[in-house]
Design a protein around this motif. Structure first.
Motif, PDB file in Angstrom:
ATOM      1  N   VAL A 150      -1.028   5.304   0.151  1.00 46.02           N
ATOM      2  CA  VAL A 150      -1.762   5.064  -0.909  1.00 46.02           C
ATOM      3  C   VAL A 150      -2.297   3.483  -1.366  1.00 46.02           C
ATOM      4  O   VAL A 150      -3.399   3.403  -1.965  1.00 46.02           O
ATOM      5  CB  VAL A 150      -0.708   5.117  -2.385  1.00 46.02           C
ATOM      6  N   ALA A 151      -1.468   2.577  -0.733  1.00 45.29           N
ATOM      7  CA  ALA A 151      -2.194   1.369  -0.712  1.00 45.29           C
ATOM      8  C   ALA A 151      -3.408   1.380   0.081  1.00 45.29           C
ATOM      9  O   ALA A 151      -4.138   0.659  -0.342  1.00 45.29           O
ATOM     10  CB  ALA A 151      -1.055   0.291   0.108  1.00 45.29           C
ATOM     11  N   LEU A 152      -3.759   1.891   1.255  1.00 51.43           N
ATOM     12  CA  LEU A 152      -4.569   2.013   1.956  1.00 51.43           C
ATOM     13  C   LEU A 152      -5.787   2.561   1.188  1.00 51.43           C
ATOM     14  O   LEU A 152      -7.206   2.171   1.301  1.00 51.43           O
ATOM     15  CB  LEU A 152      -4.431   2.568   3.349  1.00 51.43           C
ATOM     16  N   THR A 198       2.450  -0.343  -4.306  1.00 51.03           N
ATOM     17  CA  THR A 198       2.707   0.745  -3.236  1.00 51.03           C
ATOM     18  C   THR A 198       2.952   0.023  -1.926  1.00 51.03           C
ATOM     19  O   THR A 198       3.781   0.733  -1.047  1.00 51.03           O
ATOM     20  CB  THR A 198       1.750   1.707  -3.101  1.00 51.03           C
ATOM     21  N   ALA A 199       2.601  -0.965  -1.740  1.00 49.28           N
ATOM     22  CA  ALA A 199       2.502  -2.047  -0.206  1.00 49.28           C
ATOM     23  C   ALA A 199       3.752  -2.350  -0.262  1.00 49.28           C
ATOM     24  O   ALA A 199       4.387  -2.319   0.721  1.00 49.28           O
ATOM     25  CB  ALA A 199       1.341  -2.782  -0.218  1.00 49.28           C
ATOM     26  N   ILE A 208       7.464   2.573  -7.099  1.00 50.71           N
ATOM     27  CA  ILE A 208       6.720   3.379  -7.122  1.00 50.71           C
ATOM     28  C   ILE A 208       6.530   3.960  -8.673  1.00 50.71           C
ATOM     29  O   ILE A 208       5.324   4.416  -9.296  1.00 50.71           O
ATOM     30  CB  ILE A 208       7.130   4.644  -6.401  1.00 50.71           C
ATOM     31  N   ALA A 209       7.407   3.633  -9.478  1.00 46.04           N
ATOM     32  CA  ALA A 209       7.149   4.043 -10.773  1.00 46.04           C
ATOM     33  C   ALA A 209       6.197   3.031 -11.552  1.00 46.04           C
ATOM     34  O   ALA A 209       5.540   3.535 -12.408  1.00 46.04           O
ATOM     35  CB  ALA A 209       8.739   4.371 -11.619  1.00 46.04           C
ATOM     36  N   ALA A 210       6.419   1.835 -11.332  1.00 48.34           N
ATOM     37  CA  ALA A 210       5.547   0.945 -11.800  1.00 48.34           C
ATOM     38  C   ALA A 210       4.035   1.274 -11.357  1.00 48.34           C
ATOM     39  O   ALA A 210       3.037   1.111 -12.223  1.00 48.34           O
ATOM     40  CB  ALA A 210       5.811  -0.407 -11.361  1.00 48.34           C
ATOM     41  N   ALA A 211       3.804   1.637 -10.024  1.00 48.97           N
ATOM     42  CA  ALA A 211       2.584   2.177  -9.456  1.00 48.97           C
ATOM     43  C   ALA A 211       2.101   3.292 -10.331  1.00 48.97           C
ATOM     44  O   ALA A 211       0.702   3.403 -10.647  1.00 48.97           O
ATOM     45  CB  ALA A 211       2.671   2.442  -7.960  1.00 48.97           C
ATOM     46  N   LEU A 212       2.973   4.285 -10.475  1.00 48.58           N
ATOM     47  CA  LEU A 212       2.669   5.578 -11.614  1.00 48.58           C
ATOM     48  C   LEU A 212       2.001   4.949 -12.959  1.00 48.58           C
ATOM     49  O   LEU A 212       1.056   5.649 -13.337  1.00 48.58           O
ATOM     50  CB  LEU A 212       3.679   6.327 -11.584  1.00 48.58           C
TER      51      LEU A 212
END
Length: 174
Positions: free
Chosen positions: A23-25, A63-64, A79-83
């Motif tokens: 996801v980071a890429l 995500t990285a 991951i929750a924060a990225a969501l």
């Protein structure tokens, strides 16, 4: 039945660090494409486009970091924060898509993003960004009939779905 035999979403959830790195890429690729459109094609980003770029940077960083951390709890928190950040990016992209489909009757090109932040207090600048300007309603580029804002929305929704899958898979393994 092992993870490889299940396939699909279960395989994604079984390798959260690899998927988070992916996801980071993915975000970095989208940011690179945005820079290509800006510097090679010559499209100037509007204030809402810049907010979407910041959301991509946020998802990429979160995500990285999640991919780099070995502890499951910290990884799930990131991951929750990225969501959440992907959801905010999707909201901004959806708002811009709405403005492109139904432009306001009076189109006054406002200041650029940095001009708004410098000239106004943050509590006034943020509503101005989401109101959109003439620039935010412009459709300068399309692919397969979708605008940049439409593609951005689809990508943020897909990223949010992947993050949600990782969260659900991580919670089930506890």
């Amino acid at each position: 039945m092992n993870v490889a035999e299940r396939g699909g979403w279960a395989t994604l959830a079984a390798r959260p660090r690899v998927v988070a790195a992916g996801v980071a890429l993915w975000c970095l690729g989208l940011l690179g494409f945005g820079l290509y459109l800006q510097h090679v094609v010559g499209l100037e980003p509007c204030p809402m486009c810049i907010v979407q770029r910041y959301a991509l940077v946020g998802v990429a960083l979160l995500t990285a970091l999640a991919a780099a951390l070995p502890r499951r709890g910290a990884r799930l928190g990131l991951i929750a924060a990225a969501l959440v950040v992907a959801g905010l990016g999707a909201f901004v992209a959806a708002r811009q898509s709405w403005l492109q489909w139904f432009p306001p009757e009076i189109q006054a090109c406002g200041r650029d993003f940095y001009g708004m932040i410098e000239a106004f207090p943050l509590k006034r600048a943020i509503p101005m960004i989401f109101r959109g300007s003439g620039d935010c309603t412009a459709i300068d580029w399309t692919w397969l009939g979708l605008t940049i804002a439409n593609w951005s929305f689809l990508n943020f929704v897909a990223m949010a779905a992947v993050c949600l899958t990782l969260l659900v898979g991580g919670a089930r393994r506890r």
